[in-house]
Scaffold this motif. Structure first.
Motif, PDB file in Angstrom:
ATOM      1  N   MET A  70     -11.310   0.043  -5.077  1.00 30.55           N
ATOM      2  CA  MET A  70     -11.013  -0.580  -6.370  1.00 30.55           C
ATOM      3  C   MET A  70     -10.560   0.453  -7.392  1.00 30.55           C
ATOM      4  O   MET A  70      -9.660   0.186  -8.200  1.00 30.55           O
ATOM      5  CB  MET A  70     -12.251  -1.321  -6.874  1.00 30.55           C
ATOM      6  N   ARG A  71     -11.152   1.632  -7.366  1.00 32.81           N
ATOM      7  CA  ARG A  71     -10.722   2.686  -8.301  1.00 32.81           C
ATOM      8  C   ARG A  71      -9.355   3.230  -7.914  1.00 32.81           C
ATOM      9  O   ARG A  71      -8.531   3.519  -8.781  1.00 32.81           O
ATOM     10  CB  ARG A  71     -11.740   3.819  -8.303  1.00 32.81           C
ATOM     11  N   ARG A  72      -9.105   3.348  -6.622  1.00 34.75           N
ATOM     12  CA  ARG A  72      -7.842   3.906  -6.171  1.00 34.75           C
ATOM     13  C   ARG A  72      -6.674   2.945  -6.418  1.00 34.75           C
ATOM     14  O   ARG A  72      -5.570   3.374  -6.727  1.00 34.75           O
ATOM     15  CB  ARG A  72      -7.951   4.244  -4.681  1.00 34.75           C
ATOM     16  N   ARG A  73      -6.937   1.635  -6.293  1.00 29.58           N
ATOM     17  CA  ARG A  73      -5.881   0.635  -6.495  1.00 29.58           C
ATOM     18  C   ARG A  73      -6.109  -0.141  -7.789  1.00 29.58           C
ATOM     19  O   ARG A  73      -5.909  -1.336  -7.870  1.00 29.58           O
ATOM     20  CB  ARG A  73      -5.865  -0.342  -5.310  1.00 29.58           C
ATOM     21  N   TRP A  74      -6.476   0.565  -8.834  1.00 25.80           N
ATOM     22  CA  TRP A  74      -6.745  -0.077 -10.107  1.00 25.80           C
ATOM     23  C   TRP A  74      -5.501  -0.745 -10.676  1.00 25.80           C
ATOM     24  O   TRP A  74      -5.599  -1.751 -11.402  1.00 25.80           O
ATOM     25  CB  TRP A  74      -7.271   0.943 -11.108  1.00 25.80           C
ATOM     26  N   TYR A  75      -4.324  -0.243 -10.348  1.00 19.76           N
ATOM     27  CA  TYR A  75      -3.090  -0.803 -10.886  1.00 19.76           C
ATOM     28  C   TYR A  75      -2.797  -2.188 -10.282  1.00 19.76           C
ATOM     29  O   TYR A  75      -1.939  -2.915 -10.794  1.00 19.76           O
ATOM     30  CB  TYR A  75      -1.914   0.138 -10.615  1.00 19.76           C
ATOM     31  N   VAL A  76      -3.472  -2.552  -9.200  1.00 18.40           N
ATOM     32  CA  VAL A  76      -3.366  -3.901  -8.644  1.00 18.40           C
ATOM     33  C   VAL A  76      -4.502  -4.789  -9.158  1.00 18.40           C
ATOM     34  O   VAL A  76      -4.303  -5.958  -9.498  1.00 18.40           O
ATOM     35  CB  VAL A  76      -3.382  -3.864  -7.103  1.00 18.40           C
ATOM     36  N   LEU A  77      -5.703  -4.216  -9.236  1.00 18.01           N
ATOM     37  CA  LEU A  77      -6.877  -4.981  -9.651  1.00 18.01           C
ATOM     38  C   LEU A  77      -6.830  -5.358 -11.127  1.00 18.01           C
ATOM     39  O   LEU A  77      -7.181  -6.476 -11.504  1.00 18.01           O
ATOM     40  CB  LEU A  77      -8.142  -4.181  -9.341  1.00 18.01           C
ATOM     41  N   ALA A  89      -5.714  -9.121  -3.201  1.00 21.97           N
ATOM     42  CA  ALA A  89      -4.482  -8.377  -3.432  1.00 21.97           C
ATOM     43  C   ALA A  89      -4.732  -6.868  -3.399  1.00 21.97           C
ATOM     44  O   ALA A  89      -3.926  -6.102  -2.860  1.00 21.97           O
ATOM     45  CB  ALA A  89      -3.871  -8.788  -4.777  1.00 21.97           C
ATOM     46  N   THR A  90      -5.859  -6.438  -3.952  1.00 21.78           N
ATOM     47  CA  THR A  90      -6.178  -5.009  -3.960  1.00 21.78           C
ATOM     48  C   THR A  90      -6.353  -4.464  -2.548  1.00 21.78           C
ATOM     49  O   THR A  90      -5.771  -3.423  -2.184  1.00 21.78           O
ATOM     50  CB  THR A  90      -7.463  -4.774  -4.771  1.00 21.78           C
ATOM     51  N   PHE A  91      -7.110  -5.133  -1.724  1.00 22.19           N
ATOM     52  CA  PHE A  91      -7.353  -4.655  -0.370  1.00 22.19           C
ATOM     53  C   PHE A  91      -6.130  -4.850   0.528  1.00 22.19           C
ATOM     54  O   PHE A  91      -5.963  -4.127   1.503  1.00 22.19           O
ATOM     55  CB  PHE A  91      -8.568  -5.358   0.223  1.00 22.19           C
ATOM     56  N   PHE A  92      -5.273  -5.806   0.190  1.00 20.83           N
ATOM     57  CA  PHE A  92      -4.034  -5.961   0.946  1.00 20.83           C
ATOM     58  C   PHE A  92      -3.119  -4.759   0.733  1.00 20.83           C
ATOM     59  O   PHE A  92      -2.528  -4.220   1.679  1.00 20.83           O
ATOM     60  CB  PHE A  92      -3.325  -7.246   0.517  1.00 20.83           C
ATOM     61  N   VAL A  93      -3.009  -4.334  -0.526  1.00 16.70           N
ATOM     62  CA  VAL A  93      -2.198  -3.143  -0.817  1.00 16.70           C
ATOM     63  C   VAL A  93      -2.802  -1.910  -0.158  1.00 16.70           C
ATOM     64  O   VAL A  93      -2.094  -1.063   0.397  1.00 16.70           O
ATOM     65  CB  VAL A  93      -2.072  -2.953  -2.342  1.00 16.70           C
ATOM     66  N   GLU A  94      -4.119  -1.794  -0.187  1.00 12.93           N
ATOM     67  CA  GLU A  94      -4.782  -0.662   0.453  1.00 12.93           C
ATOM     68  C   GLU A  94      -4.517  -0.648   1.955  1.00 12.93           C
ATOM     69  O   GLU A  94      -4.248   0.417   2.543  1.00 12.93           O
ATOM     70  CB  GLU A  94      -6.287  -0.748   0.192  1.00 12.93           C
ATOM     71  N   ALA A  95      -4.562  -1.805   2.590  1.00 18.90           N
ATOM     72  CA  ALA A  95      -4.311  -1.874   4.023  1.00 18.90           C
ATOM     73  C   ALA A  95      -2.863  -1.520   4.350  1.00 18.90           C
ATOM     74  O   ALA A  95      -2.586  -0.861   5.359  1.00 18.90           O
ATOM     75  CB  ALA A  95      -4.640  -3.275   4.544  1.00 18.90           C
ATOM     76  N   PHE A 109     -10.937 -13.846  -9.591  1.00 17.26           N
ATOM     77  CA  PHE A 109     -11.528 -12.571  -9.158  1.00 17.26           C
ATOM     78  C   PHE A 109     -11.343 -12.356  -7.660  1.00 17.26           C
ATOM     79  O   PHE A 109     -11.018 -11.249  -7.211  1.00 17.26           O
ATOM     80  CB  PHE A 109     -13.012 -12.561  -9.513  1.00 17.26           C
ATOM     81  N   VAL A 110     -11.532 -13.410  -6.873  1.00 18.50           N
ATOM     82  CA  VAL A 110     -11.365 -13.281  -5.417  1.00 18.50           C
ATOM     83  C   VAL A 110      -9.920 -12.946  -5.070  1.00 18.50           C
ATOM     84  O   VAL A 110      -9.652 -12.078  -4.224  1.00 18.50           O
ATOM     85  CB  VAL A 110     -11.818 -14.581  -4.724  1.00 18.50           C
ATOM     86  N   LEU A 111      -8.968 -13.623  -5.708  1.00 21.29           N
ATOM     87  CA  LEU A 111      -7.559 -13.335  -5.431  1.00 21.29           C
ATOM     88  C   LEU A 111      -7.184 -11.915  -5.842  1.00 21.29           C
ATOM     89  O   LEU A 111      -6.376 -11.260  -5.182  1.00 21.29           O
ATOM     90  CB  LEU A 111      -6.668 -14.351  -6.152  1.00 21.29           C
ATOM     91  N   SER A 112      -7.776 -11.422  -6.906  1.00 20.73           N
ATOM     92  CA  SER A 112      -7.510 -10.042  -7.327  1.00 20.73           C
ATOM     93  C   SER A 112      -8.023  -9.052  -6.289  1.00 20.73           C
ATOM     94  O   SER A 112      -7.346  -8.071  -5.960  1.00 20.73           O
ATOM     95  CB  SER A 112      -8.173  -9.776  -8.685  1.00 20.73           C
ATOM     96  N   LEU A 113      -9.217  -9.289  -5.753  1.00 20.60           N
ATOM     97  CA  LEU A 113      -9.751  -8.414  -4.711  1.00 20.60           C
ATOM     98  C   LEU A 113      -8.911  -8.480  -3.441  1.00 20.60           C
ATOM     99  O   LEU A 113      -8.657  -7.456  -2.794  1.00 20.60           O
ATOM    100  CB  LEU A 113     -11.197  -8.797  -4.395  1.00 20.60           C
TER     101      LEU A 113
END
Length: 251
Positions: free
Chosen positions: A10-17, A189-195, A183-187
């Motif tokens: 979440m900290r690394r992909r803050w620009y998505v979250l 999207a964040t983990f999708f970008v990380e993957a 909130f769920v959709l934001s998470l």
């Protein structure tokens, strides 16, 4: 994946979250503004025996109760919920939604008259209109059957129309649903970008490099010289001239 790893992502992909959370806040605010608060007013009425039927009880209608009164209360409630009654109540100034039904766990001909709406003053007035209309319809039913006035079933108000109370349950449910969904959709999207960023490249097909001369791999690949092979070759090369000389001697 533990909580520490989730926090790092979440900290690394803050620009998505962060944009997702801002959209969630805007969505929740929109629901709060667009979904109005509903108010509810309720009155309780009961059907009473006729004056003629209460003579034996010194005119006390509460001492004379019959099963037929409960059936009449059910029929009256159904009529009040009909389209004709809705049109008549609308002409008399009733606004919002209303409902007439037998009271829950009632042990007699008790009815609930309920009105809901967004304006507290209009809700209270509408409940008063509904209560008066219910008594009027009861009299009309019996007049159509040419019932004598002394034999007519009567109506009494047990609880008058109450002060409207705010019903916040529905609005709160919508707010919780909007916030949780955002909130769920934001998470997600964040983990999708990380993957996607962690996805490894496809390995190419490379031929093994040839070993360099003098290396251990090269030395192991070279066969060892057979012992004695050099000496025999030298002997053959050195003995060849002697054989030629011997054959050229006098015969």
């Amino acid at each position: 994946m533990d909580l520490a790893e989730i926090w790092r992502v979440m900290r690394r992909r803050w620009y998505v979250l962060l944009p997702g959370l801002l959209i969630t806040a805007a969505l929740t605010t929109g629901v709060y503004l667009l979904v109005p608060v509903e108010y509810r007013s309720q009155s309780t009425v009961t059907l009473l025996n006729s004056k003629k039927a209460t003579v034996a009880f010194d005119g006390n209608p509460f001492l004379s109760t019959q099963a037929s009164l409960t059936g009449m209360a059910d029929g009256l409630a159904r009529n009040l919920n009909s389209d004709d009654s809705k049109a008549g109540l609308k002409k008399q100034g009733l606004t919002g939604a209303y409902e007439a039904k037998i009271a829950d766990n009632a042990q007699g001909p008790f009815m609930w008259l309920i009105v809901t709406g967004t304006d507290p003053a209009a809700v209270l007035k509408s409940d008063q209109v509904l209560t008066a209309y219910a008594e009027k319809r009861l009299q009309e039913f019996q007049a159509q059957q040419q019932v004598a006035p002394d034999a007519m079933i009567r109506m009494a108000t047990i609880v008058p129309p109450q002060k409207p109370e705010a019903q916040t349950k529905t609005r709160l449910q919508y707010l919780v649903m909007a916030g949780a969904l955002g909130f769920v959709l934001s998470l997600v999207a964040t983990f999708f970008v990380e993957a996607r960023r962690r996805k490894p490249a496809k390995p190419g097909r490379h031929r093994p490099a040839a070993p360099e001369p003098g290396s251990e791999a090269g030395s192991e690949a070279m066969p060892e010289a057979v012992p004695g092979a050099r000496s025999e070759a030298e002997a053959e090369s050195s003995g060849a001239p002697e054989a030629v000389a011997g054959s050229a001697g006098p015969s």
